[in-house]
Scaffold this motif. Structure first.
Motif, PDB file in Angstrom:
ATOM      1  N   PHE A   1     -68.760  13.862 -10.863  1.00 56.78           N
ATOM      2  CA  PHE A   1     -67.996  15.067 -10.589  1.00 56.78           C
ATOM      3  C   PHE A   1     -67.604  15.210  -9.113  1.00 56.78           C
ATOM      4  CE2 PHE A   1     -70.463  16.139 -14.428  1.00 56.78           C
ATOM      5  CZ  PHE A   1     -69.394  16.367 -15.298  1.00 56.78           C
ATOM      6  N   ASN A   2     -68.001  14.270  -8.286  1.00 56.86           N
ATOM      7  CA  ASN A   2     -67.617  14.319  -6.882  1.00 56.86           C
ATOM      8  C   ASN A   2     -66.189  13.820  -6.738  1.00 56.86           C
ATOM      9  OD1 ASN A   2     -70.168  15.186  -6.266  1.00 56.86           O
ATOM     10  ND2 ASN A   2     -70.942  13.120  -5.772  1.00 56.86           N
ATOM     11  N   SER A   3     -65.439  14.448  -5.844  1.00 54.90           N
ATOM     12  CA  SER A   3     -64.072  13.992  -5.603  1.00 54.90           C
ATOM     13  C   SER A   3     -64.084  12.687  -4.824  1.00 54.90           C
ATOM     14  CB  SER A   3     -63.273  15.049  -4.859  1.00 54.90           C
ATOM     15  OG  SER A   3     -63.851  15.278  -3.603  1.00 54.90           O
ATOM     16  N   PRO A   4     -63.205  11.771  -5.157  1.00 59.48           N
ATOM     17  CA  PRO A   4     -63.204  10.478  -4.453  1.00 59.48           C
ATOM     18  C   PRO A   4     -62.675  10.629  -3.035  1.00 59.48           C
ATOM     19  CG  PRO A   4     -61.388  10.582  -6.017  1.00 59.48           C
ATOM     20  CD  PRO A   4     -62.226  11.825  -6.218  1.00 59.48           C
ATOM     21  N   ASN A   5     -63.254   9.888  -2.114  1.00 63.28           N
ATOM     22  CA  ASN A   5     -62.817   9.904  -0.714  1.00 63.28           C
ATOM     23  C   ASN A   5     -61.812   8.773  -0.501  1.00 63.28           C
ATOM     24  OD1 ASN A   5     -64.510  12.029  -0.067  1.00 63.28           O
ATOM     25  ND2 ASN A   5     -66.232  10.659   0.376  1.00 63.28           N
TER      26      ASN A   5
ATOM     27  N   TYR B   1     -73.646  13.996 -13.347  1.00 62.95           N
ATOM     28  CA  TYR B   1     -73.709  14.635 -12.026  1.00 62.95           C
ATOM     29  C   TYR B   1     -74.563  13.810 -11.070  1.00 62.95           C
ATOM     30  CZ  TYR B   1     -74.367  18.165  -8.429  1.00 62.95           C
ATOM     31  OH  TYR B   1     -74.403  18.835  -7.230  1.00 62.95           O
ATOM     32  N   SER B   2     -75.680  13.272 -11.579  1.00 64.36           N
ATOM     33  CA  SER B   2     -76.556  12.479 -10.718  1.00 64.36           C
ATOM     34  C   SER B   2     -75.889  11.171 -10.297  1.00 64.36           C
ATOM     35  CB  SER B   2     -77.880  12.186 -11.423  1.00 64.36           C
ATOM     36  OG  SER B   2     -77.660  11.311 -12.510  1.00 64.36           O
ATOM     37  N   LYS B   3     -74.971  10.648 -11.102  1.00 60.41           N
ATOM     38  CA  LYS B   3     -74.256   9.418 -10.768  1.00 60.41           C
ATOM     39  C   LYS B   3     -73.015   9.680  -9.907  1.00 60.41           C
ATOM     40  CE  LYS B   3     -76.969   6.755 -13.061  1.00 60.41           C
ATOM     41  NZ  LYS B   3     -77.848   5.788 -12.393  1.00 60.41           N
ATOM     42  N   GLY B   4     -72.704  10.941  -9.644  1.00 60.71           N
ATOM     43  CA  GLY B   4     -71.592  11.278  -8.787  1.00 60.71           C
ATOM     44  C   GLY B   4     -70.254  11.335  -9.516  1.00 60.71           C
TER      45      GLY B   4
END
Length: 57
Positions: free
Chosen positions: A52-56, A47-50
């Motif tokens: 789970f973030n959706s790619p832009n 999570y800290s490395k991103g």
């Protein structure tokens, strides 16, 4: 006389059962900590490395 001896044996057995119960509980605690702990740590790291973030796009 035999009844008195059997009572002593039963009290020793009860003590062993209580000790086994304590060791089972501590074993469950250790397995929970070392089993779930690393999974939670990996999730926090990702999570800290991103991860789970959706790619832009």
């Amino acid at each position: 006389m035999k009844k008195k001896k059997s009572k002593k044996i039963q009290t020793k057995g009860n003590k062993k059962n209580q000790e086994l119960g304590q060791t089972k509980n501590s074993a469950k605690l250790v397995l929970f900590v070392f089993g779930i702990g690393p999974i939670i740590g990996i999730i926090i790291f990702l999570y800290s490395k991103g991860f789970f973030n959706s790619p832009n796009i």
